[in-house]
Motif scaffolding. Structure first.
Motif, mmCIF file in Angstrom:
data_model
loop_
_atom_site.group_PDB
_atom_site.id
_atom_site.type_symbol
_atom_site.label_atom_id
_atom_site.label_comp_id
_atom_site.label_asym_id
_atom_site.label_seq_id
_atom_site.Cartn_x
_atom_site.Cartn_y
_atom_site.Cartn_z
ATOM 1 N N UNK A 1 -2.999 15.602 1.151
ATOM 2 C CA UNK A 1 -4.020 14.545 1.086
ATOM 3 C C UNK A 1 -3.413 13.179 1.371
ATOM 4 N N UNK A 2 -4.209 12.376 2.062
ATOM 5 C CA UNK A 2 -3.711 11.030 2.375
ATOM 6 C C UNK A 2 -3.393 10.253 1.115
ATOM 7 N N UNK A 3 -4.242 10.440 0.107
ATOM 8 C CA UNK A 3 -4.032 9.719 -1.139
ATOM 9 C C UNK A 3 -2.692 10.040 -1.758
ATOM 10 N N UNK A 4 -2.246 11.283 -1.624
ATOM 11 C CA UNK A 4 -0.977 11.676 -2.226
ATOM 12 C C UNK A 4 0.199 11.067 -1.474
ATOM 13 N N UNK A 5 0.146 11.168 -0.150
ATOM 14 C CA UNK A 5 1.253 10.597 0.614
ATOM 15 C C UNK A 5 1.278 9.086 0.458
ATOM 16 N N UNK A 6 0.082 8.513 0.299
ATOM 17 C CA UNK A 6 -0.003 7.064 0.173
ATOM 18 C C UNK A 6 0.605 6.559 -1.109
ATOM 19 N N UNK A 7 0.759 7.420 -2.098
ATOM 20 C CA UNK A 7 1.286 6.966 -3.381
ATOM 21 C C UNK A 7 2.697 6.427 -3.244
ATOM 22 N N UNK A 8 3.364 6.739 -2.151
ATOM 23 C CA UNK A 8 4.700 6.196 -1.951
ATOM 24 C C UNK A 8 4.642 4.742 -1.540
ATOM 25 N N UNK A 9 3.443 4.255 -1.272
ATOM 26 C CA UNK A 9 3.309 2.841 -0.900
ATOM 27 C C UNK A 9 3.992 2.546 0.405
ATOM 28 N N UNK A 10 3.741 3.379 1.393
ATOM 29 C CA UNK A 10 4.369 3.126 2.690
ATOM 30 C C UNK A 10 5.823 3.514 2.671
ATOM 31 N N UNK A 11 6.059 4.610 2.054
ATOM 32 C CA UNK A 11 7.424 5.029 1.855
ATOM 33 C C UNK A 11 8.177 5.382 3.120
ATOM 34 N N UNK A 12 7.489 5.371 4.230
ATOM 35 C CA UNK A 12 8.207 5.617 5.463
ATOM 36 C C UNK A 12 9.034 4.429 5.836
ATOM 37 N N UNK A 302 -1.648 -1.877 7.583
ATOM 38 C CA UNK A 302 -0.276 -1.683 8.072
ATOM 39 C C UNK A 302 0.390 -0.528 7.335
ATOM 40 N N UNK A 303 0.182 -0.456 6.041
ATOM 41 C CA UNK A 303 0.782 0.659 5.293
ATOM 42 C C UNK A 303 0.232 2.004 5.761
ATOM 43 N N UNK A 304 -1.056 2.030 6.063
ATOM 44 C CA UNK A 304 -1.644 3.280 6.555
ATOM 45 C C UNK A 304 -1.006 3.665 7.885
ATOM 46 N N UNK A 324 -5.109 6.023 -2.878
ATOM 47 C CA UNK A 324 -5.014 5.158 -4.056
ATOM 48 C C UNK A 324 -3.990 4.073 -3.758
ATOM 49 N N UNK A 325 -4.412 2.843 -3.888
ATOM 50 C CA UNK A 325 -3.566 1.715 -3.502
ATOM 51 C C UNK A 325 -2.339 1.653 -4.414
ATOM 52 N N UNK A 326 -1.182 1.559 -3.786
ATOM 53 C CA UNK A 326 0.071 1.435 -4.528
ATOM 54 C C UNK A 326 0.952 0.465 -3.748
ATOM 55 N N UNK A 327 0.755 -0.809 -4.014
ATOM 56 C CA UNK A 327 1.453 -1.846 -3.251
ATOM 57 C C UNK A 327 1.385 -3.140 -4.062
ATOM 58 N N UNK A 328 1.892 -4.238 -3.538
ATOM 59 C CA UNK A 328 1.762 -5.512 -4.274
ATOM 60 C C UNK A 328 0.311 -5.877 -4.591
ATOM 61 N N UNK A 329 -0.628 -5.271 -3.880
ATOM 62 C CA UNK A 329 -2.040 -5.547 -4.164
ATOM 63 C C UNK A 329 -2.377 -5.219 -5.623
ATOM 64 N N UNK A 330 -1.753 -4.182 -6.165
ATOM 65 C CA UNK A 330 -2.033 -3.811 -7.555
ATOM 66 C C UNK A 330 -1.690 -4.951 -8.510
ATOM 67 N N UNK A 331 -0.604 -5.635 -8.204
ATOM 68 C CA UNK A 331 -0.220 -6.741 -9.078
ATOM 69 C C UNK A 331 -1.132 -7.941 -8.888
ATOM 70 N N UNK A 332 -1.544 -8.166 -7.644
ATOM 71 C CA UNK A 332 -2.419 -9.317 -7.374
ATOM 72 C C UNK A 332 -3.789 -9.116 -7.995
ATOM 73 N N UNK A 333 -4.270 -7.892 -7.904
ATOM 74 C CA UNK A 333 -5.635 -7.609 -8.332
ATOM 75 C C UNK A 333 -5.720 -7.171 -9.794
#
Lengths: 392, 345
Positions: A1-12, A302-304, A324-333
């Motif tokens: 799932x995209x949501x799972x891979x996204x949890x790395x916050x752009x881990x690539x 960009x992360x996507x 699920x968003x996992x990036x600096x956005x979490x801290x801002x929001x």
């Protein structure tokens, strides 16, 4: 799932299969709404810095001035895509522009994050490559409706006479009446409007305790100022989609009369302190919701692309849906955020604020004129997928 | 010797005599609706009747300079809105940046706008006199865009506001209704301005030569009047009035760069409905449009209530009212209330 891979916050990290993402920012950079568009662009530029530093990817920004005209916006979008060859796009102050450029972008395989708040963005006019970063009109109206029920028993409502205002009116009216409150009258006001006095006379004559100002953009400023000029400052006031900047052109007294305002983001949050200070220092502006929107849209697109190692629309879509968003956005929001698969709405918390006492309002290092009353979880205020009426 | 006001009254009498029975019936119908509205919602009717008059006078203030320039010089000055906007921003500069009083801004800002207009007139418009109206319109539209961008570059995109004296901030209780004191002040300034302009145009040799120049440029010049200087002075005066309107609007509700285009269409409607070339027409037109905007909603609400037909109370109708008034007036009188034959023909 995209949501799972996204949890790395752009881990690539290092950008994986892509080195550069070219982003088109299409928004109002001239005219009366330029101040909103500039906020989006400034927020996107801050995100670019962070993304390049964290992910090692090069982010190039190309801008297009929509002049708050959907037709001009579409022409700029076409130019950015065909001449400048941008990979992904974002921006836009009005829903009308978002709908127009979003439909074209999506049809032509260009991911686009809209910043309009009309329900249609993630509803009847949703598109497979369009994503709504602003909480929908219904989310914000749901958020404010219950608060208005606490503030006063009878309300008079003004609403901007187009889809956005009409939706807000129906939602707020429904919630107030469901809570046993009375809507004693309502007026659809032209948008933009040059004078609210006749409507204020009607509201005053109705003897309602509260006045709901469901009016867009700078009309809120005009209505508030004329409310005070007419000696109606004692009336309770509420607005479902408040943007701080509307008040900064007015006196602090004007901001202080707001009893309940719904917001998608507010500088009154105790999170995102560094972001707020960076906006003040680097953009030489006080942070408000459009900075958050610009930052989040850029960050997420960009992360996507980095996660997908591709800028193809279908690959980005696969990464965005359910992510699920996992990036600096979490801290801002603050709070949890995720992209709902069924309608591409970013489900996120919404906030209720009130005008601070004028003595406690601050101007340095940035303006903060409102106090946070409460946060409401995105899942509690968002419509169900069935109700959103989106079909890709 | 007949005066413009005297001619306007006689035109009004002649128009009344020529009115067809159908239009008379329409007039009586409107009167009946107003009476019905007053009977069913007396409080709101009075509030909006007074509010409509005040709003109408504000429209007169905004349209007056445009009327002068269009009526006397034949220039379709689309930059009027930008000059109006500049008045507000200059006042902001005087009050909020320089820390001077609002009363200083009320004098200085319009004069600064006048100086800007002199540059525009000398560099651009003077070359265009005698050309068709569309040429002047396009040129002044270009000036509008330049002034808007200049304003944005100097003062930024964000909406601005400046403080007004406390005596003008509080609302005023008129007994039958409460009105913003600042709006009453605007009405007073408008009345004084209209009277002064009227006297200048009709009772001074300057005004006489300008009017003569409009009617027969060659003959007036032959008789020794320096028309270019007089036209420049008229453009300066019209622009100063635009700037004064901008100061008043900016002080009342604040300002942003959208101001330039916010009122320009409405100002043109006021001038066209009043009749190009007629100051008295612009005043009457402003009041008629102001009252129409404020009272249409109340009248329709009353009618819907009495008939039990809620669809009659059309939501958002007031935004259309100025255009409806213009259509109706132009159908009856194609030159507006007191328009002068010959212009744009």
């Amino acid at each position: 799932m995209a949501g799972c891979t996204g949890a790395t916050g752009g881990g690539g990290g290092g950008g994986g299969g892509i080195d550069t993402v070219k982003v088109g920012v299409i928004t109002s950079l001239s005219g009366p709404f330029a101040v909103f568009g500039q906020g989006e662009l400034d927020g996107a530029r801050l995100a670019k810095q962070d993304l390049e530093e964290e992910l090692g990817v090069t982010v190039e920004i190309e801008t297009g001035d929509s002049e708050t005209n959907p037709d001009v916006g579409l022409e700029r979008m076409k130019r950015l895509v065909t001449r400048d060859e941008v990979d992904v796009t974002l921006g836009g102050v009005s829903s009308a522009m978002g709908l127009k450029v979003g439909a074209w972008a999506s049809d032509n395989g260009v991911p686009y994050v809209t910043m309009g708040a009309s329900n249609a963005m993630s509803g009847s006019a949703c598109a497979e490559n369009m994503y709504a970063v602003y909480p929908s009109n219904t989310m914000l109206a749901n958020g404010i409706g219950n608060k208005m029920s606490e503030v006063a028993d009878s309300w008079y409502l003004f609403y901007s006479d187009y889809t956005w205002g009409q939706t807000a009116y129906q939602t707020v009216k429904g919630i107030l009446e469901a809570n046993g409150k009375t809507v004693v009258g309502a007026d659809a006001t032209p948008f933009p409007n040059d004078d609210f006095t006749s409507y204020l006379n009607a509201a005053n004559d109705s003897e309602a305790e509260g006045l709901g100002l469901l009016v867009a953009g700078l009309d809120l400023r005009l209505a508030t100022k004329q409310l005070l000029n007419n000696g109606m400052g004692d009336m309770k006031t509420a607005m479902h989609q408040l943007e701080d900047i509307v008040y900064w052109g007015l006196s602090k007294e004007a901001a202080s009369v707001m009893d309940a305002g719904g917001q998608a983001w507010t500088p009154a949050l105790d999170t995102g302190q560094e972001f707020k200070e960076r906006v003040a220092a680097e953009a030489e502006a006080s942070p408000f919701v459009r900075h958050y929107m610009g930052y989040t849209a850029m960050d997420q697109l960009v992360r996507a692309a980095v996660r997908a190692e591709s800028t193809a629309a279908e690959d980005i879509r696969a990464e965005m849906e359910g992510h699920e968003v996992d990036s600096p956005v979490n801290d801002i929001k603050g709070g949890d955020l995720y992209w709902r698969e069924c309608d591409h709405q970013l489900v996120q918390d919404v906030y209720l604020v009130e005008g601070a006492d004028t003595g406690s309002m601050t101007d340095e290092p940035y303006r903060q004129w409102f106090d946070l009353l409460e946060s409401q979880a995105g899942d509690d205020v968002v419509d169900s997928c069935e109700a959103s009426n989106c079909s890709f | 010797v007949s005066t413009p006001a005297g001619r306007s009254v006689s035109q009004l009498q002649r128009a009344a005599a020529e009115t067809s029975p159908a239009w008379l019936a329409v007039g009586l119908g409107v009167l009946a609706l107003l009476t019905l509205s007053f009977a069913t919602q007396p409080g709101l009717f009075v509030d909006n009747a007074v509010g409509g008059f005040v709003y109408g006078m504000i429209l007169v203030m905004i349209a007056l300079g445009l009327s002068l320039i269009l009526g006397l010089m034949g220039v379709v000055n689309f930059a009027h809105g930008a000059l109006f906007m500049l008045g507000a921003y200059f006042a902001f500069q005087v009050v909020s940046i320089l820390g001077l009083s609002f009363w200083v801004a009320l004098v200085v800002a319009p004069l600064l706008v006048g100086v800007v207009s002199l540059v525009v007139e000398l560099l651009i418009l003077r070359r265009l006199y005698g050309e068709g109206p569309i040429i002047g319109l396009l040129a002044t539209f270009g000036v509008t865009l330049m002034l808007e961008e200049l304003t944005r570059a100097v003062w930024g995109n964000a909406p601005l506001d400046f403080a007004v004296p406390a005596v003008l901030s509080a609302p005023t209780d008129l007994g039958v209704t409460t009105v913003s004191t600042f709006r009453l002040f605007t009405v007073a300034v408008t009345v004084v301005t209209v009277v002064l302009v009227y006297l200048l145009i009709t009772r001074t040799s300057f005004g006489l030569t300008v009017r003569a120049g409009v009617q027969d440029r060659e003959m007036t010049t032959f008789l020794g009047a320096n028309l270019p200087v007089r036209f420049t002075a008229m453009f300066f005066l019209g622009s100063v009035i635009a700037g004064l309107g901008g100061v008043l609007r900016g002080a009342e509700v604040g300002m942003d760069t959208g101001m330039a285009q916010e009122f320009i269409i409405l100002a043109f409607i006021v001038v066209v409905v009043g009749g190009v070339g007629s100051l008295f027409g612009s005043v009457l037109s402003g009041i008629v449009i102001g009252e129409s905007v404020f009272l249409t909603g109340v009248v329709l609400d009353s009618l819907a209530s009495v008939t039990g037909l809620p669809w009659i109370a059309i939501d958002g109708i007031s935004g259309l009212v100025p255009y409806l008034v213009m259509i109706v007036v132009l159908l009856v009188r194609p030159r507006g209330f007191f328009g002068v034959e010959g212009f744009l023909e």
